[in-house]
Write a protein that holds these residues in place. Structure first.
Motif, short mmCIF file in Angstrom:
data_model
loop_
_atom_site.label_atom_id
_atom_site.label_comp_id
_atom_site.label_asym_id
_atom_site.label_seq_id
_atom_site.Cartn_x
_atom_site.Cartn_y
_atom_site.Cartn_z
N LYS A 572 0.83 -1.21 0.00
CA LYS A 572 0.00 0.00 0.00
C LYS A 572 0.86 1.26 0.00
O LYS A 572 0.54 2.25 -0.64
N ASP A 573 1.98 1.21 0.73
CA ASP A 573 2.89 2.35 0.74
C ASP A 573 3.50 2.58 -0.64
O ASP A 573 3.71 3.72 -1.06
N LEU A 574 3.79 1.49 -1.34
CA LEU A 574 4.39 1.64 -2.66
C LEU A 574 3.41 2.15 -3.68
O LEU A 574 3.77 2.87 -4.61
N ASP A 575 2.14 1.79 -3.54
CA ASP A 575 1.12 2.19 -4.50
C ASP A 575 0.45 3.50 -4.16
O ASP A 575 -0.48 3.92 -4.84
N GLY A 576 0.86 4.14 -3.08
CA GLY A 576 0.20 5.38 -2.67
C GLY A 576 0.40 6.49 -3.67
O GLY A 576 1.47 6.63 -4.29
N ASP A 577 -0.62 7.29 -3.87
CA ASP A 577 -0.56 8.41 -4.80
C ASP A 577 -0.25 9.70 -4.04
O ASP A 577 -0.55 9.84 -2.85
N GLY A 578 0.28 10.64 -4.78
CA GLY A 578 0.55 11.95 -4.20
C GLY A 578 1.87 11.97 -3.46
O GLY A 578 2.43 10.94 -3.08
N PRO A 579 2.41 13.17 -3.22
CA PRO A 579 3.67 13.28 -2.50
C PRO A 579 3.51 12.86 -1.04
O PRO A 579 2.53 13.19 -0.39
N GLU A 580 4.46 12.14 -0.57
CA GLU A 580 4.45 11.66 0.81
C GLU A 580 5.76 12.06 1.47
O GLU A 580 6.82 12.05 0.82
N PRO A 581 5.73 12.45 2.72
CA PRO A 581 6.99 12.80 3.39
C PRO A 581 7.97 11.63 3.35
O PRO A 581 7.58 10.46 3.46
N SER A 582 9.21 11.96 3.17
CA SER A 582 10.24 10.92 3.12
C SER A 582 10.44 10.31 4.50
O SER A 582 9.97 10.84 5.53
N ASP A 583 11.10 9.18 4.53
CA ASP A 583 11.40 8.54 5.82
C ASP A 583 12.25 9.44 6.70
O ASP A 583 12.11 9.42 7.93
N TRP A 584 13.11 10.22 6.10
CA TRP A 584 13.93 11.13 6.90
C TRP A 584 13.08 12.23 7.51
O TRP A 584 13.26 12.57 8.69
N ASP A 585 12.15 12.78 6.76
CA ASP A 585 11.27 13.82 7.31
C ASP A 585 10.44 13.27 8.46
O ASP A 585 10.25 13.96 9.48
N LYS A 586 9.94 12.06 8.32
CA LYS A 586 9.16 11.45 9.41
C LYS A 586 10.04 11.24 10.64
O LYS A 586 9.63 11.55 11.77
#
Length: 639
Positions: A572-586
């Protein structure tokens, strides 16, 4: 006659000539005994003792003829001259050979084509001198006869066709067996002439590579308008001279982002005198407009050293120092000048981590164009809260990175060793991967590598790579560490080398590890390499599962988290649409909240606000956590 096996040279000595004369005398005596002497001619006296050498070299294709009697000289010469090429230097006047050295006669390519009675002439010569033809020459004679038959068949067919001219008659010799020169062989049929078309005319390919940007079409009329705007901006300053803080108006006149002002100031030579005159800046800007045609080339031209077409880490220091001094979101750092160098170092390392994709330590124009650095730099003018710009300049991210380093650097000399780094995240990383970190695979500086230490700048790269293994630079970072032999491929031996320690650590904690063969099948199905049994960097970037791959081999805590996570959530994370915060930002956001909460708790403890509600004994806060933030603020960070 004596025949040598190696060179095939036939020696016809005096005995051969004697046998011929002896046979002739014996015939005369038999006729004399019968009384039949009519028409008998007395034999001539025997020839002088002359050795004749007829040499044939089968490997070189040459014939060597020694000195011959004059009676046979013309016969031999006439017979062989037609079939061999005799160098002119070997002949003397009258067709004779040079005395003292035998000539060399090389076989002609077309010599055996037009002599029907060749075999008879050679047989006649052989009867007189007991000469034996070489086997290779006999083969050529047989081939000649076959060619003659084929030629006759072709000529007979041509005669049957009307309009075909008859073949040219062969000129016969007037005297039989005379050593006359034979007519030259007819030239072979001319090959068909292939007419090659002329090459196409040269195509004028327009220029397509512009390292300093594509020039604008038409005359540079806007240059004069830009210079006029610059002169108008300088007219507002005293003596038409501007310092670094007044360069903001000049930057706007040049239609450049606000924080280019320090680059313009130092590019025009302002660091020498502390100000820039209008004449110096106009000359610099005119030269810049004529040679550089886009923002990336102009930015590098202003900040780079003279003659350099790239930016090094120290070239960014004036730009970032101006941001620290003038940006509204960093005004609180005026009271803590000791943090200026740490913040600038962090931002520089983040810039090179993202922009310098070639790992050379030099940012080129191409790399700067492909990155978002200039766009992010322009956003600083519009955003007062610098923490909203998470790329490169966020102070919260710097705060997280420096606090993590401060926890590991127990002696606070701004260097950490193997043991210090192993304590990161409660010994989550394996010892073998830590050894690879200090081996020089991803660090620079020979002195630091010999001492086995890691600087703060190198720790920034480690933390960014450890907490965001999906980033392209992070994938390259860990691939370099796992590629032990440096051949650009992760072999099965290298994977087993790192997984052995993971198995040992799981066994110590009571977890049954998966056998390496089974794990290897899972990883190959995960990565799907192009070549079986060989995992390359491009395979890891393409599979989008590099973070799971790396954690499996050297980060036990994250490996167990991946094993317990729902596989459908990963998809689901791989197929998510739209910009997502990077792992570093999280990660940076979560850690910053934790650090702020700890700092707030420590301040309340020191102020005694909880003394009425709680007993002092119930508040058990570790000493290192309680004093960390206070030490971070008040300590002098001397390296």
């Amino acid at each position: 006659m004596c025949l040598l096996p190696d060179s095939g040279v036939a020696h016809v000595s005096r005995c051969a000539w004697s046998r011929a004369q002896l046979a002739e005398r014996q015939a005369a005596e038999r006729l004399r005994e019968r009384g039949d002497t009519a028409g008998f001619a007395h034999p001539h006296p025997p020839p002088p003792p002359i050795n004749v050498v007829l040499g044939w070299s089968s490997c070189a294709g040459t014939l060597h003829v020694g000195l011959l009697p004059r009676s046979l000289h013309r016969k031999v010469l006439g017979c062989f001259q037609e079939f061999f090429r005799i160098p002119e230097r070997s002949l003397v006047g009258g067709g004779g050979f040079c005395a003292g050295r035998p000539p060399t006669m090389m076989i002609k390519e077309t010599s055996l084509r037009r002599d029907p009675d060749l075999r008879g002439e050679l047989a006649f010569l052989a009867r007189g001198c007991d000469f034996v033809l070489p086997s290779r020459f006999k083969k050529r004679l047989k081939s000649f006869q076959q060619q003659q038959q084929q030629l006759q068949q072709v000529q007979s067919k041509a005669e049957k066709k009307p309009g075909t001219p008859p073949p040219a008659p062969v000129q016969a010799s007037a005297v039989p067996h005379a050593p006359s020169r034979r007519s030259p062989s007819p030239p072979p049929a001319a090959a068909p002439v292939i007419v090659t078309p002329p090459p196409p005319p040269a195509v004028n390919i327009p220029r397509f590579y512009y390292p300093r940007g594509l020039p604008a079409a038409g005359p540079p009329a806007h240059h004069d308008a830009a210079v006029a705007a610059i002169e108008a901006a300088f007219a507002e300053f005293e003596e038409e001279k501007a310092d670094i803080y007044e360069m903001s108006k000049v930057a706007k006149a040049c239609e450049c982002p606000l924080y280019w002002k320090s680059a313009m100031f130092y590019g025009a030579g302002g660091e020498r005198t502390g100000f820039v005159s209008v004449h110096a800046f106009v000359a610099t800007w005119r030269k810049l407009l004529h040679s550089c045609h886009d923002d990336a080339s102009r930015f590098i031209h202003l900040l780079a050293k003279p003659g350099c077409q790239y930016l090094e880490q120290e070239d960014f220091i004036p730009l970032l120092q101006d941001i620290v001094d003038t940006h509204p979101g960093l005004m609180f750092l005026k009271d803590a000048p000791e943090f200026h160098s740490r913040y600038i170092t962090t931002v520089i390392q983040r810039i090179f981590y993202v922009v310098n994709r070639s790992w050379t330590g030099r940012v080129s124009m191409t790399e700067l164009r492909r990155s978002n650095f200039l766009q992010t730099l322009a956003l600083l003018e519009e955003e007062d809260d610098i923490n909203q710009i998470t790329d490169y300049f966020s102070y919260e991210h710097f705060y997280v990175i420096y606090c993590k380093f401060w926890e590991l650097d127990t002696d606070h000399d701004l260097y950490i060793d193997h043991k210090d780094l192993a304590r990161y995240n409660d010994h989550a990383s394996s010892n073998r991967i830590i050894e690879r970190l200090f081996s020089g695979a991803v660090t620079r500086g020979n002195a630091v590598q010999r001492e086995g230490r890691m600087s703060y700048a190198e720790f920034v790269w480690f933390l960014l790579s450890e907490e965001d293994k999906k980033n392209p630079t992070s994938i390259e970072y860990w691939f370099r560490c796992m590629d032990v032999d440096g051949d650009g491929v992760l072999s099965m031996f290298e994977l087993e080398f790192f997984y052995e320690e993971q198995c040992e650590r799981m066994e110590r904690t009571g977890i049954e590890p998966l056998p390496f063969q089974d794990l290897l099948c899972q990883m190959l199905d995960l990565v799907k390499p192009e070549r079986p049994g060989r995992i390359t960097l491009s395979d890891l970037k393409r599979c989008r599962m590099a973070h799971i791959f790396f954690d499996t081999f050297f980060n036990l805590e994250k490996y167990l988290d991946h094993e317990q996570r729902d596989p459908f959530a990963v998809q689901k994370d791989l197929d998510g649409d739209g910009p997502e915060p990077s792992d570093w930002d999280k990660y940076a956001s979560e850690e910053y909240e934790i650090l702020v909460a700890e700092e707030t708790a420590n301040e309340q403890i020191h102020e005694g606000s909880f003394e009425d509600d709680y007993d002092v004994d119930e508040l058990q806060v570790p000493a290192d956590v309680g004093n960390k933030m206070e030490t971070l603020v008040i300590s002098d960070l001397s390296a």
